[in-house]
Design a protein around this motif. Structure first.
Motif, PDB file in Angstrom:
ATOM      1  N   LEU A  38       0.826  -1.208   0.000  1.00 32.56           N
ATOM      2  CA  LEU A  38       0.000   0.000   0.000  1.00 32.56           C
ATOM      3  C   LEU A  38       0.858   1.255   0.000  1.00 32.56           C
ATOM      4  CD1 LEU A  38      -2.918  -0.805   2.477  1.00 32.56           C
ATOM      5  CD2 LEU A  38      -3.132  -0.219   0.052  1.00 32.56           C
ATOM      6  N   GLU A  39       1.912   1.252   0.814  1.00 39.10           N
ATOM      7  CA  GLU A  39       2.765   2.435   0.907  1.00 39.10           C
ATOM      8  C   GLU A  39       3.416   2.731  -0.434  1.00 39.10           C
ATOM      9  OE1 GLU A  39       6.336   4.740   1.236  1.00 39.10           O
ATOM     10  OE2 GLU A  39       6.322   2.569   0.853  1.00 39.10           O
ATOM     11  N   ARG A  40       3.844   1.682  -1.130  1.00 39.66           N
ATOM     12  CA  ARG A  40       4.466   1.873  -2.443  1.00 39.66           C
ATOM     13  C   ARG A  40       3.444   2.383  -3.449  1.00 39.66           C
ATOM     14  NH1 ARG A  40       6.801   3.694  -5.752  1.00 39.66           N
ATOM     15  NH2 ARG A  40       8.334   2.844  -7.234  1.00 39.66           N
ATOM     16  N   VAL A  41       2.233   1.882  -3.400  1.00 35.71           N
ATOM     17  CA  VAL A  41       1.188   2.355  -4.299  1.00 35.71           C
ATOM     18  C   VAL A  41       0.901   3.828  -4.048  1.00 35.71           C
ATOM     19  CG1 VAL A  41      -1.229   2.121  -4.994  1.00 35.71           C
ATOM     20  CG2 VAL A  41       0.140   0.077  -4.565  1.00 35.71           C
ATOM     21  N   GLU A  42       0.819   4.222  -2.801  1.00 41.08           N
ATOM     22  CA  GLU A  42       0.545   5.618  -2.462  1.00 41.08           C
ATOM     23  C   GLU A  42       1.636   6.537  -3.002  1.00 41.08           C
ATOM     24  OE1 GLU A  42       0.124   5.252   1.727  1.00 41.08           O
ATOM     25  OE2 GLU A  42      -2.063   4.952   1.640  1.00 41.08           O
ATOM     26  N   ARG A  43       2.902   6.137  -2.880  1.00 40.77           N
ATOM     27  CA  ARG A  43       3.996   6.953  -3.404  1.00 40.77           C
ATOM     28  C   ARG A  43       3.936   7.036  -4.927  1.00 40.77           C
ATOM     29  NH1 ARG A  43       8.839   4.867  -2.848  1.00 40.77           N
ATOM     30  NH2 ARG A  43       8.378   2.949  -1.690  1.00 40.77           N
ATOM     31  N   CYS A  44       3.603   5.901  -5.534  1.00 43.30           N
ATOM     32  CA  CYS A  44       3.491   5.859  -6.994  1.00 43.30           C
ATOM     33  C   CYS A  44       2.385   6.789  -7.489  1.00 43.30           C
ATOM     34  CB  CYS A  44       3.234   4.426  -7.436  1.00 43.30           C
ATOM     35  SG  CYS A  44       3.050   4.205  -9.209  1.00 43.30           S
ATOM     36  N   LEU A  45       1.242   6.737  -6.834  1.00 39.60           N
ATOM     37  CA  LEU A  45       0.111   7.572  -7.249  1.00 39.60           C
ATOM     38  C   LEU A  45       0.381   9.048  -6.999  1.00 39.60           C
ATOM     39  CD1 LEU A  45      -2.991   5.435  -6.203  1.00 39.60           C
ATOM     40  CD2 LEU A  45      -1.717   5.464  -8.359  1.00 39.60           C
ATOM     41  N   ALA A  46       1.199   9.351  -5.994  1.00 38.87           N
ATOM     42  CA  ALA A  46       1.583  10.742  -5.759  1.00 38.87           C
ATOM     43  C   ALA A  46       2.380  11.272  -6.947  1.00 38.87           C
ATOM     44  CB  ALA A  46       2.391  10.852  -4.469  1.00 38.87           C
ATOM     45  N   THR A  47       3.238  10.438  -7.517  1.00 40.69           N
ATOM     46  CA  THR A  47       4.001  10.836  -8.700  1.00 40.69           C
ATOM     47  C   THR A  47       3.080  11.046  -9.893  1.00 40.69           C
ATOM     48  OG1 THR A  47       5.950   9.626  -7.938  1.00 40.69           O
ATOM     49  CG2 THR A  47       5.844  10.136 -10.281  1.00 40.69           C
ATOM     50  N   VAL A  48       2.106  10.158 -10.057  1.00 32.22           N
ATOM     51  CA  VAL A  48       1.136  10.292 -11.148  1.00 32.22           C
ATOM     52  C   VAL A  48       0.363  11.604 -11.004  1.00 32.22           C
ATOM     53  CG1 VAL A  48      -0.979   9.333 -12.148  1.00 32.22           C
ATOM     54  CG2 VAL A  48       0.912   7.816 -11.515  1.00 32.22           C
ATOM     55  N   LYS A  49      -0.056  11.914  -9.790  1.00 34.71           N
ATOM     56  CA  LYS A  49      -0.801  13.156  -9.546  1.00 34.71           C
ATOM     57  C   LYS A  49       0.069  14.377  -9.807  1.00 34.71           C
ATOM     58  CE  LYS A  49      -3.591  15.507  -6.054  1.00 34.71           C
ATOM     59  NZ  LYS A  49      -4.131  15.437  -4.662  1.00 34.71           N
ATOM     60  N   GLU A  50       1.301  14.313  -9.354  1.00 35.14           N
ATOM     61  CA  GLU A  50       2.225  15.436  -9.517  1.00 35.14           C
ATOM     62  C   GLU A  50       2.490  15.737 -10.991  1.00 35.14           C
ATOM     63  OE1 GLU A  50       7.016  16.126  -8.891  1.00 35.14           O
ATOM     64  OE2 GLU A  50       5.967  14.727  -7.569  1.00 35.14           O
ATOM     65  N   THR A  51       2.620  14.694 -11.798  1.00 38.28           N
ATOM     66  CA  THR A  51       2.921  14.881 -13.216  1.00 38.28           C
ATOM     67  C   THR A  51       1.679  15.138 -14.056  1.00 38.28           C
ATOM     68  OG1 THR A  51       2.853  12.480 -13.521  1.00 38.28           O
ATOM     69  CG2 THR A  51       5.010  13.474 -13.109  1.00 38.28           C
ATOM     70  N   ASP A  71      -8.707   3.431  -7.660  1.00 38.06           N
ATOM     71  CA  ASP A  71      -9.412   2.142  -7.637  1.00 38.06           C
ATOM     72  C   ASP A  71      -8.437   1.009  -7.324  1.00 38.06           C
ATOM     73  OD1 ASP A  71     -12.153   2.973  -8.472  1.00 38.06           O
ATOM     74  OD2 ASP A  71     -11.079   3.642 -10.258  1.00 38.06           O
ATOM     75  N   GLY A  72      -7.244   1.080  -7.882  1.00 41.18           N
ATOM     76  CA  GLY A  72      -6.236   0.086  -7.566  1.00 41.18           C
ATOM     77  C   GLY A  72      -5.842   0.116  -6.107  1.00 41.18           C
ATOM     78  N   LEU A  73      -5.733   1.325  -5.558  1.00 38.96           N
ATOM     79  CA  LEU A  73      -5.360   1.484  -4.154  1.00 38.96           C
ATOM     80  C   LEU A  73      -6.440   0.931  -3.232  1.00 38.96           C
ATOM     81  CD1 LEU A  73      -3.368   2.754  -2.065  1.00 38.96           C
ATOM     82  CD2 LEU A  73      -4.750   4.842  -2.225  1.00 38.96           C
ATOM     83  N   GLN A  74      -7.698   1.248  -3.493  1.00 37.05           N
ATOM     84  CA  GLN A  74      -8.786   0.807  -2.624  1.00 37.05           C
ATOM     85  C   GLN A  74      -8.984  -0.706  -2.683  1.00 37.05           C
ATOM     86  OE1 GLN A  74     -10.069   2.639  -0.353  1.00 37.05           O
ATOM     87  NE2 GLN A  74      -9.009   4.467  -1.086  1.00 37.05           N
ATOM     88  N   ALA A  75      -8.809  -1.296  -3.860  1.00 35.39           N
ATOM     89  CA  ALA A  75      -8.926  -2.760  -3.966  1.00 35.39           C
ATOM     90  C   ALA A  75      -7.820  -3.436  -3.164  1.00 35.39           C
ATOM     91  CB  ALA A  75      -8.869  -3.184  -5.434  1.00 35.39           C
ATOM     92  N   LEU A  76      -6.619  -2.861  -3.193  1.00 35.09           N
ATOM     93  CA  LEU A  76      -5.517  -3.428  -2.415  1.00 35.09           C
ATOM     94  C   LEU A  76      -5.756  -3.264  -0.921  1.00 35.09           C
ATOM     95  CD1 LEU A  76      -2.764  -4.826  -2.508  1.00 35.09           C
ATOM     96  CD2 LEU A  76      -1.698  -2.556  -2.590  1.00 35.09           C
ATOM     97  N   ARG A  77      -6.368  -2.161  -0.513  1.00 32.69           N
ATOM     98  CA  ARG A  77      -6.718  -1.971   0.908  1.00 32.69           C
ATOM     99  C   ARG A  77      -7.642  -3.098   1.376  1.00 32.69           C
ATOM    100  NH1 ARG A  77      -5.092   2.902   2.861  1.00 32.69           N
ATOM    101  NH2 ARG A  77      -5.123   4.698   1.452  1.00 32.69           N
ATOM    102  N   LEU A  78      -8.609  -3.451   0.548  1.00 29.89           N
ATOM    103  CA  LEU A  78      -9.529  -4.525   0.903  1.00 29.89           C
ATOM    104  C   LEU A  78      -8.804  -5.866   0.950  1.00 29.89           C
ATOM    105  CD1 LEU A  78     -12.674  -3.488  -1.192  1.00 29.89           C
ATOM    106  CD2 LEU A  78     -12.346  -3.254   1.282  1.00 29.89           C
ATOM    107  N   ALA A  79      -7.870  -6.080   0.029  1.00 22.54           N
ATOM    108  CA  ALA A  79      -7.097  -7.323   0.033  1.00 22.54           C
ATOM    109  C   ALA A  79      -6.274  -7.441   1.313  1.00 22.54           C
ATOM    110  CB  ALA A  79      -6.186  -7.371  -1.192  1.00 22.54           C
ATOM    111  N   ASP A  80      -5.637  -6.352   1.713  1.00 22.89           N
ATOM    112  CA  ASP A  80      -4.837  -6.371   2.940  1.00 22.89           C
ATOM    113  C   ASP A  80      -5.720  -6.583   4.166  1.00 22.89           C
ATOM    114  OD1 ASP A  80      -2.616  -5.974   1.414  1.00 22.89           O
ATOM    115  OD2 ASP A  80      -2.053  -4.046   2.284  1.00 22.89           O
ATOM    116  N   ALA A  81      -6.899  -5.967   4.148  1.00 22.49           N
ATOM    117  CA  ALA A  81      -7.821  -6.132   5.271  1.00 22.49           C
ATOM    118  C   ALA A  81      -8.324  -7.569   5.357  1.00 22.49           C
ATOM    119  CB  ALA A  81      -8.997  -5.166   5.135  1.00 22.49           C
ATOM    120  N   ALA A  82      -8.573  -8.189   4.212  1.00 18.32           N
ATOM    121  CA  ALA A  82      -9.012  -9.585   4.200  1.00 18.32           C
ATOM    122  C   ALA A  82      -7.924 -10.498   4.759  1.00 18.32           C
ATOM    123  CB  ALA A  82      -9.375 -10.007   2.772  1.00 18.32           C
TER     124      ALA A  82
END
Length: 330
Positions: free
Chosen positions: A98-111, A305-316
């Motif tokens: 999750l942490e890696r996804v969040e950092r990745c999406l921050a780069t996508v948002k920034e660019t 959507d990718g981030l939220q699906a992974l959150r559910l996977a980790d919670a499961a």
């Protein structure tokens, strides 16, 4: 015309390569893969060139990259492509962390680049019609979503070693479908799982059989059942029960032949696996991305959507491990 660089010449990369090459507004220009024979064979098939990652990303004529390589390369490639100003399609998941996804999406948002995540089932015609019927209120208020998703057989142990486990690898598609159909984020997750299919899966510390219950703040619920074994084919069914009725998507058979005799009525088995069952979904998925790029409209499913699906996977996974219901942060 969109010039496209494809990263990954494996099974899923070959599917996307064919759809890219067939699209009237696209040209598959480059193929990138560490395994040169596979890269060259795919490039030759569609009159493309084999290049390195840097060569593909440094070419200003490339407007779009399709990332279909190993999961552990996704986040790095997304960030590199984003910094190069390319639109991005990436197969699920963005990463297993999750942490890696969040950092990745921050780069996508920034660019400010476009990112579509490959939850292809949203584009299956039957699934899309189901969602549209729900949105139109055809069965009133959604109450229960039931998703059955079972593979015809388990993948090889070598694949499972790096897959992230059943919830992050397989159920993640079902988590995305549940969110899409519920139209509300779950607030609790409860998962129960076993290893019943293959002793090798248990030896890896993974599971192959699971039931997950998601509950929303409104009381809406989704129940997901998974198995790595379905002896009769690829089992993909969804049922949505609402206040005024029910909607369901059933399996697609290998053919519509039905034999009726004194012995009984026999229909055909479901299609064998995802490459057959979702062939049209993959085609429509890529076509949707191009349509959004041409119109400048927002692309879905996206990084969130990718981030939220992974959150559910980790919670499961946490629920299965603890035996407790996991509360999700708002």
């Amino acid at each position: 015309m969109y010039n496209v660089a494809l990263f990954g010449a494996g099974r899923i990369g070959q599917i996307h390569a064919a759809n890219i090459a067939a699209h009237p507004d696209c040209r598959l220009q480059y193929v990138v893969d560490l395994y040169q024979p596979a890269a060259q064979a795919l490039a030759d098939k569609f009159n493309a060139q084999v290049v390195t990652v840097d060569q593909a990303l440094n070419d200003s004529s490339i407007q779009l990259v399709a990332i279909c390589s190993a999961t552990n390369t996704h986040a790095d490639l997304i960030e590199a492509a984003a910094r190069a100003g390319k639109a991005i399609f990436c197969e699920k998941p963005v990463d297993l962390s999750l942490e890696r996804v969040e950092r990745c999406l921050a780069t996508v948002k920034e660019t400010g680049v476009t990112l579509m995540v490959g939850f292809n089932r949203r584009f299956d015609p039957s699934m899309a019609q189901l969602q549209q019927s729900l949105a139109a209120g055809e069965i009133g208020q959604t109450e229960i979503v039931t998703i059955s998703s079972r593979d015809p057989g388990a993948p090889p142990a070598e694949y499972l070693k790096t897959s992230g486990g059943l919830f992050r690898d397989m159920t993640i598609h079902d988590f995305d479908m549940a969110r899409w159909l519920l139209q509300e984020e779950p607030v609790t997750v409860y998962a129960s799982a076993s290893s019943l299919v293959d002793p090798a899966i248990k030896a890896l510390g993974d599971i192959d059989t699971a039931i997950v219950t998601l509950t929303c703040a409104s009381g809406k619920m989704a129940v997901i059942t998974n198995s790595r074994r379905a002896t009769y084919g690829y089992d993909q069914r969804i049922e949505v029960h609402g206040s005024e009725g029910m909607l369901a998507v059933t399996n697609l058979p290998e053919s519509s032949l039905v034999k009726s005799s004194v012995s009984g009525v026999v229909a055909q088995k479901p299609m064998y696996f995802f490459l057959q069952r979702y062939a049209e979904a993959y085609r429509l998925e890529f076509a949707s991305l191009i349509a959004h790029l041409k119109s400048g409209t927002a692309v879905t499913p996206g990084g969130e959507d990718g981030l939220q699906a992974l959150r559910l996977a980790d919670a499961a996974l946490a629920s299965m491990t603890s035996g407790q219901v996991v509360q999700l942060k708002a």
